[in-house]
Design a protein around this motif. Structure first.
Motif, PDB file in Angstrom:
ATOM      1  N   ARG A  72       0.841  -1.181   0.000  1.00  0.00           N
ATOM      2  CA  ARG A  72       0.000   0.000   0.000  1.00  0.00           C
ATOM      3  C   ARG A  72       0.876   1.229   0.000  1.00  0.00           C
ATOM      4  N   SER A  73       0.338   2.323  -0.490  1.00  0.00           N
ATOM      5  CA  SER A  73       1.076   3.580  -0.482  1.00  0.00           C
ATOM      6  C   SER A  73       0.927   4.208   0.883  1.00  0.00           C
ATOM      7  N   PRO A  74       1.949   4.928   1.360  1.00  0.00           N
ATOM      8  CA  PRO A  74       1.851   5.563   2.673  1.00  0.00           C
ATOM      9  C   PRO A  74       0.721   6.569   2.691  1.00  0.00           C
ATOM     10  N   SER A  75      -0.071   6.515   3.701  1.00  0.00           N
ATOM     11  CA  SER A  75      -1.165   7.484   3.809  1.00  0.00           C
ATOM     12  C   SER A  75      -0.622   8.809   4.280  1.00  0.00           C
ATOM     13  N   ALA A  76      -1.334   9.834   3.876  1.00  0.00           N
ATOM     14  CA  ALA A  76      -0.912  11.173   4.263  1.00  0.00           C
ATOM     15  C   ALA A  76      -1.100  11.339   5.754  1.00  0.00           C
ATOM     16  N   GLY A  77      -0.274  12.123   6.364  1.00  0.00           N
ATOM     17  CA  GLY A  77      -0.380  12.324   7.792  1.00  0.00           C
ATOM     18  C   GLY A  77       0.605  13.363   8.252  1.00  0.00           C
ATOM     19  N   PRO A  78       0.603  13.659   9.524  1.00  0.00           N
ATOM     20  CA  PRO A  78       1.530  14.664  10.050  1.00  0.00           C
ATOM     21  C   PRO A  78       2.948  14.172   9.940  1.00  0.00           C
ATOM     22  N   PRO A  79       3.904  15.076   9.780  1.00  0.00           N
ATOM     23  CA  PRO A  79       5.302  14.668   9.677  1.00  0.00           C
ATOM     24  C   PRO A  79       5.759  13.948  10.929  1.00  0.00           C
ATOM     25  N   LYS A  80       6.624  12.966  10.734  1.00  0.00           N
ATOM     26  CA  LYS A  80       7.127  12.197  11.854  1.00  0.00           C
ATOM     27  C   LYS A  80       8.156  12.994  12.632  1.00  0.00           C
ATOM     28  N   THR A  81       8.150  12.810  13.929  1.00  0.00           N
ATOM     29  CA  THR A  81       9.122  13.483  14.783  1.00  0.00           C
ATOM     30  C   THR A  81      10.333  12.574  14.955  1.00  0.00           C
ATOM     31  N   PHE A  82      11.519  13.092  14.650  1.00  0.00           N
ATOM     32  CA  PHE A  82      12.728  12.298  14.757  1.00  0.00           C
ATOM     33  C   PHE A  82      13.299  12.415  16.162  1.00  0.00           C
ATOM     34  N   THR A  83      13.661  11.290  16.727  1.00  0.00           N
ATOM     35  CA  THR A  83      14.274  11.257  18.038  1.00  0.00           C
ATOM     36  C   THR A  83      15.719  10.810  17.911  1.00  0.00           C
ATOM     37  N   VAL A  84      16.481  11.052  18.981  1.00  0.00           N
ATOM     38  CA  VAL A  84      17.884  10.646  18.972  1.00  0.00           C
ATOM     39  C   VAL A  84      17.988   9.132  18.817  1.00  0.00           C
ATOM     40  N   ASP A  85      17.132   8.393  19.514  1.00  0.00           N
ATOM     41  CA  ASP A  85      17.163   6.933  19.410  1.00  0.00           C
ATOM     42  C   ASP A  85      16.826   6.484  17.997  1.00  0.00           C
ATOM     43  N   GLY A  86      15.852   7.173  17.380  1.00  0.00           N
ATOM     44  CA  GLY A  86      15.483   6.812  16.014  1.00  0.00           C
ATOM     45  C   GLY A  86      16.608   7.052  15.034  1.00  0.00           C
ATOM     46  N   VAL A  87      17.290   8.185  15.186  1.00  0.00           N
ATOM     47  CA  VAL A  87      18.415   8.487  14.312  1.00  0.00           C
ATOM     48  C   VAL A  87      19.541   7.474  14.521  1.00  0.00           C
ATOM     49  N   ASN A  88      19.817   7.151  15.789  1.00  0.00           N
ATOM     50  CA  ASN A  88      20.864   6.174  16.073  1.00  0.00           C
ATOM     51  C   ASN A  88      20.519   4.809  15.492  1.00  0.00           C
ATOM     52  N   GLU A  89      19.253   4.425  15.571  1.00  0.00           N
ATOM     53  CA  GLU A  89      18.838   3.139  15.023  1.00  0.00           C
ATOM     54  C   GLU A  89      18.977   3.121  13.507  1.00  0.00           C
ATOM     55  N   SER A  90      18.609   4.232  12.848  1.00  0.00           N
ATOM     56  CA  SER A  90      18.758   4.311  11.399  1.00  0.00           C
ATOM     57  C   SER A  90      20.224   4.244  10.990  1.00  0.00           C
ATOM     58  N   THR A  91      21.080   4.899  11.770  1.00  0.00           N
ATOM     59  CA  THR A  91      22.509   4.869  11.476  1.00  0.00           C
ATOM     60  C   THR A  91      23.057   3.454  11.602  1.00  0.00           C
ATOM     61  N   ARG A  92      22.630   2.753  12.655  1.00  0.00           N
ATOM     62  CA  ARG A  92      23.075   1.369  12.831  1.00  0.00           C
ATOM     63  C   ARG A  92      22.580   0.494  11.687  1.00  0.00           C
ATOM     64  N   ASP A  93      21.316   0.686  11.283  1.00  0.00           N
ATOM     65  CA  ASP A  93      20.777  -0.101  10.180  1.00  0.00           C
ATOM     66  C   ASP A  93      21.563   0.143   8.902  1.00  0.00           C
ATOM     67  N   LEU A  94      21.896   1.408   8.644  1.00  0.00           N
ATOM     68  CA  LEU A  94      22.627   1.735   7.428  1.00  0.00           C
ATOM     69  C   LEU A  94      24.022   1.130   7.454  1.00  0.00           C
ATOM     70  N   PHE A 111      10.882  -4.394  -4.709  1.00  0.00           N
ATOM     71  CA  PHE A 111      10.735  -2.945  -4.850  1.00  0.00           C
ATOM     72  C   PHE A 111      10.517  -2.575  -6.317  1.00  0.00           C
ATOM     73  N   TYR A 112      11.325  -3.181  -7.199  1.00  0.00           N
ATOM     74  CA  TYR A 112      11.197  -2.892  -8.627  1.00  0.00           C
ATOM     75  C   TYR A 112       9.842  -3.350  -9.155  1.00  0.00           C
ATOM     76  N   ALA A 113       9.388  -4.516  -8.695  1.00  0.00           N
ATOM     77  CA  ALA A 113       8.112  -5.041  -9.176  1.00  0.00           C
ATOM     78  C   ALA A 113       6.970  -4.093  -8.845  1.00  0.00           C
ATOM     79  N   ASP A 114       6.995  -3.530  -7.646  1.00  0.00           N
ATOM     80  CA  ASP A 114       5.934  -2.608  -7.246  1.00  0.00           C
ATOM     81  C   ASP A 114       5.978  -1.331  -8.081  1.00  0.00           C
ATOM     82  N   ILE A 115       7.185  -0.807  -8.323  1.00  0.00           N
ATOM     83  CA  ILE A 115       7.317   0.418  -9.120  1.00  0.00           C
ATOM     84  C   ILE A 115       6.867   0.166 -10.552  1.00  0.00           C
TER      85      ILE A 115
END
Length: 511
Positions: free
Chosen positions: A38-60, A480-484
């Motif tokens: 499904r496509s992401p539904s519209a909504g308020p912008p997400k609030t970024f937290t320090v833990d969220g940024v750290n988790e994204s960095t670890r994932d990357l 990902f390509y199949a969906d696009i």
């Protein structure tokens, strides 16, 4: 200063690892997960937290690390060496000097102080224990017994601790645990002077190298195991990095959309020219993806960043593109030589090798922004004329006439122009070769198109590298390509995206 950053793993003796490193920073991926059902539904912008940024960095970081292990058979970690004269190196050196000065001062006291030495011994003990693998209980018990810190502190309180003896024992244990590549370092340690500061410095230096060796051994050990689940891990990690941010996979969508527009435009042109009778069916997903992958080979990095799904391989793709550009230039020059001079220089492997070598050397670095192709080709022309005259006179042929040399020079220099017919011919034939590889990726042995014989070995090597990356990319990001593609080809309102490149890609050009 010794750093207690040891990692678990190790054994009494490990195989000798190679030492090529990972060159790349933690890049951010700007995009969303377009492969969701499904496509992401519209909504308020997400609030970024320090833990969220750290988790994204670890994932990357984990994504980059796993990707390197899988696609790069020679990938290994290297010891962390700071550049000479850098601020960080100066700070580190000063901290280490202060650390070792304290040790020297305490040992030179009368009576000696052992506080710093005991802290060093305790750290060495923990590092050695962390390097042991399960099944080496006898060595673990021995290290724990000899480096019994409570006993050593009691001996220090009574000025009866044998620091020299403990250091010698540590070196012996290191010799049993290290890989063969460190045998010379261990022997040097055994012959080191009795000065305890110098000896402990060397002990920690070799321990740092051993920790890297053990990590590299673990990488080699796990690589075959990771090959299959690694694809799922990369895909899941990429999914998590993208999250639900709007504008996800924007460049990837534009890249595939441009390939679709190119194929559609080509079909329309063929129908208008009368080459096709009746409507031609739209391109299938496999054909569309192959056209998109071919565009990656010719990507213009000045116009756009790579698609999000290719960012992990940017360095490898740039190297492939540079090798291909140089190979095409060498091939074009050789075609001009053989067509201009003719029979007297054909069928001579030693001459061909010398010409290719000299041309390649003079065109080295031609992908650099400040490389002057015109001047380089002038130098190539002068060197070619010299090599040809030498070869001709040695075989009792007349040397090139001034008029023929001028003609040869002019034709070689003219390939700096994008519309040069020889240059265009070589580029088109290279495109044909890679198109054939993409259509049948399982078979990397393809006949070399006519005119590319001089670089057939290099072309086959480059093609194998590129197809290997394409196959892995297709496995990881296929959903990902199949969906696009489904949205682009079957949706009544396909996602709008400005093409990241021109609609019609240029061949891999010389510059």
């Amino acid at each position: 200063m010794p750093l207690n950053d040891e990692r678990p793993g190790g054994e009494d003796r490990v195989d000798e690892p190679s030492t090529s490193g990972l060159d790349g920073s933690r890049e951010s991926i700007a995009g969303d997960h377009a492969a969701k059902s499904r496509s992401p539904s519209a909504g308020p912008p997400k609030t970024f937290t320090v833990d969220g940024v750290n988790e994204s960095t670890r994932d990357l970081f984990n994504l980059r690390f796993a990707h390197e292990i899988i696609v790069n058979p020679s990938f290994h970690l290297q010891p962390d060496l700071l550049p000479q004269g850098s601020l960080w190196k100066m700070v580190k050196d000063n901290l280490h000097k202060a650390y070792w000065d304290i040790l020297e001062s305490e040992l030179n006291d009368d009576p000696p102080e052992y506080g710093q030495a005991i802290r060093l011994l305790e750290e060495v003990r923990e590092i050695l224990l962390s390097m042991l693998r399960p099944g080496t209980n006898w060595m673990r018990a021995q290290i724990t017994e000899v480096l019994d810190m409570d006993m050593i502190r009691q001996q220090a309180d009574n000025d009866a601790v044998d620091i020299q003896g403990l250091a010698s024992y540590i070196i012996t244990i290191m010799g049993q645990m290290c890989s063969q590549v460190r045998d010379k370092d261990i022997e040097k340690l055994r012959q080191s002077p009795d000065n305890m500061v110098t000896r402990f410095k060397e002990i920690f230096r070799v321990l740092d190298l051993m920790k890297v060796d053990i990590v590299n051994f673990t990488i080699d050990d796990l690589r075959p195991v990771l090959m299959s689940p690694g694809v799922d891990f990369e895909r899941a990690t990429f999914h998590r990095i993208l999250g639900d941010k709007p504008g996800a996979l924007e460049i990837t969508t534009a890249w595939i959309k441009s390939a679709l527009e190119e194929l559609s435009s080509s079909n329309t042109k063929e129908q208008c020219d009368g080459q096709e009778k009746g409507p031609r069916p739209p391109p299938g997903p496999f054909q569309l993806l192959n056209a998109a992958f071919l565009r990656i080979l010719t990507w213009d990095y000045k116009k756009s960043a790579l698609p999000e799904t290719w960012m992990q391989d940017e360095k490898r793709l740039r190297e492939i593109q540079c090798q291909l550009r140089q190979g095409q230039a060498v091939n074009a020059v050789l075609l001009i030589i053989y067509s201009t001079v003719g029979g007297p220089v054909q069928g001579l492997p030693s001459l061909s090798f010398r010409l290719m070598w000299n041309i390649s050397v003079l065109l080295e670095g031609m992908h650099s922004p400040d490389f002057n192709l015109e001047k380089a080709l002038e130098s190539v022309s002068a060197q070619i004329c010299c090599d040809l005259n030498k070869s001709l006179t040695e075989r009792d042929y007349p040397a090139l006439t001034p008029a023929l040399q001028a003609t040869l020079t002019g034709q070689i220099c003219s390939i700096a122009q994008k519309d040069n017919p020889i240059r265009t011919l070589v580029e088109d034939r290279v495109q044909q070769y890679f198109t054939a590889l993409l259509c049948d990726p399982k078979s990397q042995v393809k006949p070399i198109p006519a005119g590319l014989t001089p670089i057939q070995i290099e072309l086959a090597s480059i093609g194998a590298k590129f197809i290997s990356l394409v196959n892995h990319n297709r496995r990881v990001y296929g959903p990902f390509y199949a969906d696009i593609i489904k949205k682009l080809m079957f949706s009544s309102s396909p996602p709008a995206a400005n093409p990241a490149q021109d609609t019609t890609p240029d061949p891999v050009s010389f510059k």
